[in-house]
Design a protein around this motif. Structure first.
Motif, mmCIF file in Angstrom:
data_model
loop_
_atom_site.group_PDB
_atom_site.id
_atom_site.type_symbol
_atom_site.label_atom_id
_atom_site.label_comp_id
_atom_site.label_asym_id
_atom_site.label_seq_id
_atom_site.Cartn_x
_atom_site.Cartn_y
_atom_site.Cartn_z
ATOM 1 N N SER A 130 0.836 -1.198 0.000
ATOM 2 C CA SER A 130 0.000 0.000 0.000
ATOM 3 C C SER A 130 0.875 1.253 0.000
ATOM 4 C CB SER A 130 -0.882 0.015 1.243
ATOM 5 O OG SER A 130 -1.511 1.263 1.379
ATOM 6 N N PRO A 131 0.662 2.165 -0.936
ATOM 7 C CA PRO A 131 1.484 3.380 -0.950
ATOM 8 C C PRO A 131 1.235 4.283 0.256
ATOM 9 C CG PRO A 131 -0.216 3.481 -2.649
ATOM 10 C CD PRO A 131 -0.276 2.112 -2.035
ATOM 11 N N ASP A 132 0.119 4.093 0.950
ATOM 12 C CA ASP A 132 -0.177 4.916 2.120
ATOM 13 C C ASP A 132 0.678 4.551 3.337
ATOM 14 O OD1 ASP A 132 -2.072 6.343 0.738
ATOM 15 O OD2 ASP A 132 -3.732 5.052 1.372
ATOM 16 N N THR A 133 1.175 3.318 3.372
ATOM 17 C CA THR A 133 1.985 2.923 4.518
ATOM 18 C C THR A 133 3.475 2.916 4.209
ATOM 19 O OG1 THR A 133 1.640 0.595 3.973
ATOM 20 C CG2 THR A 133 0.190 1.576 5.645
ATOM 21 N N ALA A 134 3.874 3.325 3.023
ATOM 22 C CA ALA A 134 5.297 3.460 2.738
ATOM 23 C C ALA A 134 5.834 4.634 3.555
ATOM 24 C CB ALA A 134 5.520 3.692 1.252
ATOM 25 N N ALA A 135 7.054 4.515 4.011
ATOM 26 C CA ALA A 135 7.630 5.562 4.855
ATOM 27 C C ALA A 135 9.040 5.892 4.390
ATOM 28 C CB ALA A 135 7.652 5.114 6.312
ATOM 29 N N THR A 136 9.408 7.151 4.546
ATOM 30 C CA THR A 136 10.737 7.620 4.174
ATOM 31 C C THR A 136 11.376 8.280 5.387
ATOM 32 O OG1 THR A 136 10.050 7.990 1.905
ATOM 33 C CG2 THR A 136 12.004 9.156 2.634
ATOM 34 N N ILE A 137 12.653 8.003 5.580
ATOM 35 C CA ILE A 137 13.434 8.647 6.643
ATOM 36 C C ILE A 137 14.657 9.273 5.980
ATOM 37 C CG2 ILE A 137 14.577 8.397 8.854
ATOM 38 C CD1 ILE A 137 13.138 5.682 9.152
ATOM 39 N N PRO A 138 14.658 10.594 5.791
ATOM 40 C CA PRO A 138 15.829 11.238 5.200
ATOM 41 C C PRO A 138 16.844 11.621 6.264
ATOM 42 C CG PRO A 138 14.132 12.862 5.506
ATOM 43 C CD PRO A 138 13.572 11.549 5.999
ATOM 44 N N GLY A 139 18.062 11.911 5.836
ATOM 45 C CA GLY A 139 19.055 12.486 6.733
ATOM 46 C C GLY A 139 19.651 11.540 7.755
ATOM 47 N N LEU A 140 19.671 10.250 7.451
ATOM 48 C CA LEU A 140 20.311 9.313 8.369
ATOM 49 C C LEU A 140 21.810 9.276 8.094
ATOM 50 C CD1 LEU A 140 17.825 6.308 8.206
ATOM 51 C CD2 LEU A 140 18.193 7.856 10.117
ATOM 52 N N PRO A 141 22.640 9.273 9.130
ATOM 53 C CA PRO A 141 24.071 9.079 8.891
ATOM 54 C C PRO A 141 24.278 7.748 8.162
ATOM 55 C CG PRO A 141 23.686 9.753 11.151
ATOM 56 C CD PRO A 141 22.336 9.483 10.532
ATOM 57 N N ALA A 142 25.282 7.668 7.335
ATOM 58 C CA ALA A 142 25.481 6.487 6.478
ATOM 59 C C ALA A 142 25.558 5.193 7.283
ATOM 60 C CB ALA A 142 26.734 6.670 5.623
ATOM 61 N N ASP A 143 26.260 5.194 8.412
ATOM 62 C CA ASP A 143 26.365 3.972 9.199
ATOM 63 C C ASP A 143 25.034 3.576 9.836
ATOM 64 O OD1 ASP A 143 26.528 6.209 10.824
ATOM 65 O OD2 ASP A 143 27.915 5.301 12.254
ATOM 66 N N GLU A 144 24.243 4.573 10.274
ATOM 67 C CA GLU A 144 22.916 4.295 10.823
ATOM 68 C C GLU A 144 21.972 3.803 9.727
ATOM 69 O OE1 GLU A 144 19.534 4.105 13.426
ATOM 70 O OE2 GLU A 144 21.681 3.799 13.610
ATOM 71 N N ALA A 145 22.081 4.344 8.521
ATOM 72 C CA ALA A 145 21.252 3.886 7.402
ATOM 73 C C ALA A 145 21.564 2.431 7.069
ATOM 74 C CB ALA A 145 21.476 4.773 6.180
ATOM 75 N N GLN A 146 22.833 2.082 7.097
ATOM 76 C CA GLN A 146 23.226 0.698 6.823
ATOM 77 C C GLN A 146 22.704 -0.233 7.917
ATOM 78 O OE1 GLN A 146 27.431 0.154 6.375
ATOM 79 N NE2 GLN A 146 27.258 -2.044 6.061
ATOM 80 N N ARG A 147 22.860 0.174 9.180
ATOM 81 C CA ARG A 147 22.371 -0.634 10.296
ATOM 82 C C ARG A 147 20.861 -0.819 10.227
ATOM 83 N NH1 ARG A 147 19.389 -0.634 14.540
ATOM 84 N NH2 ARG A 147 18.814 1.550 14.312
ATOM 85 N N LEU A 148 20.147 0.280 9.956
ATOM 86 C CA LEU A 148 18.690 0.211 9.899
ATOM 87 C C LEU A 148 18.221 -0.629 8.711
ATOM 88 C CD1 LEU A 148 16.183 1.205 11.384
ATOM 89 C CD2 LEU A 148 16.199 3.230 9.929
ATOM 90 N N ARG A 149 18.890 -0.484 7.568
ATOM 91 C CA ARG A 149 18.547 -1.301 6.397
ATOM 92 C C ARG A 149 18.681 -2.777 6.720
ATOM 93 N NH1 ARG A 149 23.080 -1.420 2.328
ATOM 94 N NH2 ARG A 149 23.773 -2.794 3.975
#
Length: 163
Positions: A130-149
């Motif tokens: 559902s496109p309504d439940t897609a979420a975006t988080i901008p501005g994550l530090p690269a290491d935090e983005a990798q960990r979260l991914r």
């Protein structure tokens, strides 16, 4: 109404201040330089001091507004990891809270354009059916983005999602 957007866990994790700096670099600096150039050209061509002052005030006001907006925009983003879902909040004037169940995620998208890489940040987008439940988080530090991914991928697989 404050409880409506309260974090489901102890507190929201906020995105990096480098998002604020990237917005300021991308929008405020070029806007101020272009506005100053237009003001100088208008003064040379039209030779009206009041028009030059008016344009200078508009440029200065726009730059100040952009500077403040960048800080408020960055401060409005937050996310919280829960046992069953990820919560993402955003918005200054129109607040938004999105809850994405780990079992509904189809894939996790990580993006970093040239400016984002220069500032060491990335954007994560969680996609669901559902496109309504897609979420975006901008501005994550690269290491935090990798960990979260990696964490979201593992949790999605564990909860039966098609990652």
């Amino acid at each position: 109404m404050p409880g409506l957007f309260a974090p489901p866990t102890a507190e929201w994790k906020r995105v990096s201040l480098r998002l604020r700096d990237a917005h300021r670099y991308a929008f405020v600096l070029p806007g101020a330089v272009a506005g100053l150039a237009v003001t100088v050209v208008a003064h040379i061509l039209l030779e009206r001091w009041w028009l030059t002052v008016l344009l200078a005030v508009v440029v200065a006001g726009g730059s100040v507004w952009g500077w403040v907006w960048a800080a408020r925009h960055q401060a409005a983003w937050g996310y919280a990891e829960n046992a069953e879902d990820l919560y993402v909040t955003s918005g200054i004037m129109w607040r938004r809270l999105v809850s994405v169940p780990y079992g509904r995620m189809q894939y996790v998208d990580v993006q970093a354009g040239p400016l984002a890489r220069r500032f060491g940040i990335a954007r994560i987008t969680l996609h669901t059916a559902s496109p309504d439940t897609a979420a975006t988080i901008p501005g994550l530090p690269a290491d935090e983005a990798q960990r979260l991914r990696d964490r979201l991928t593992e949790l999605g697989e564990a909860h039966g999602a098609g990652l």
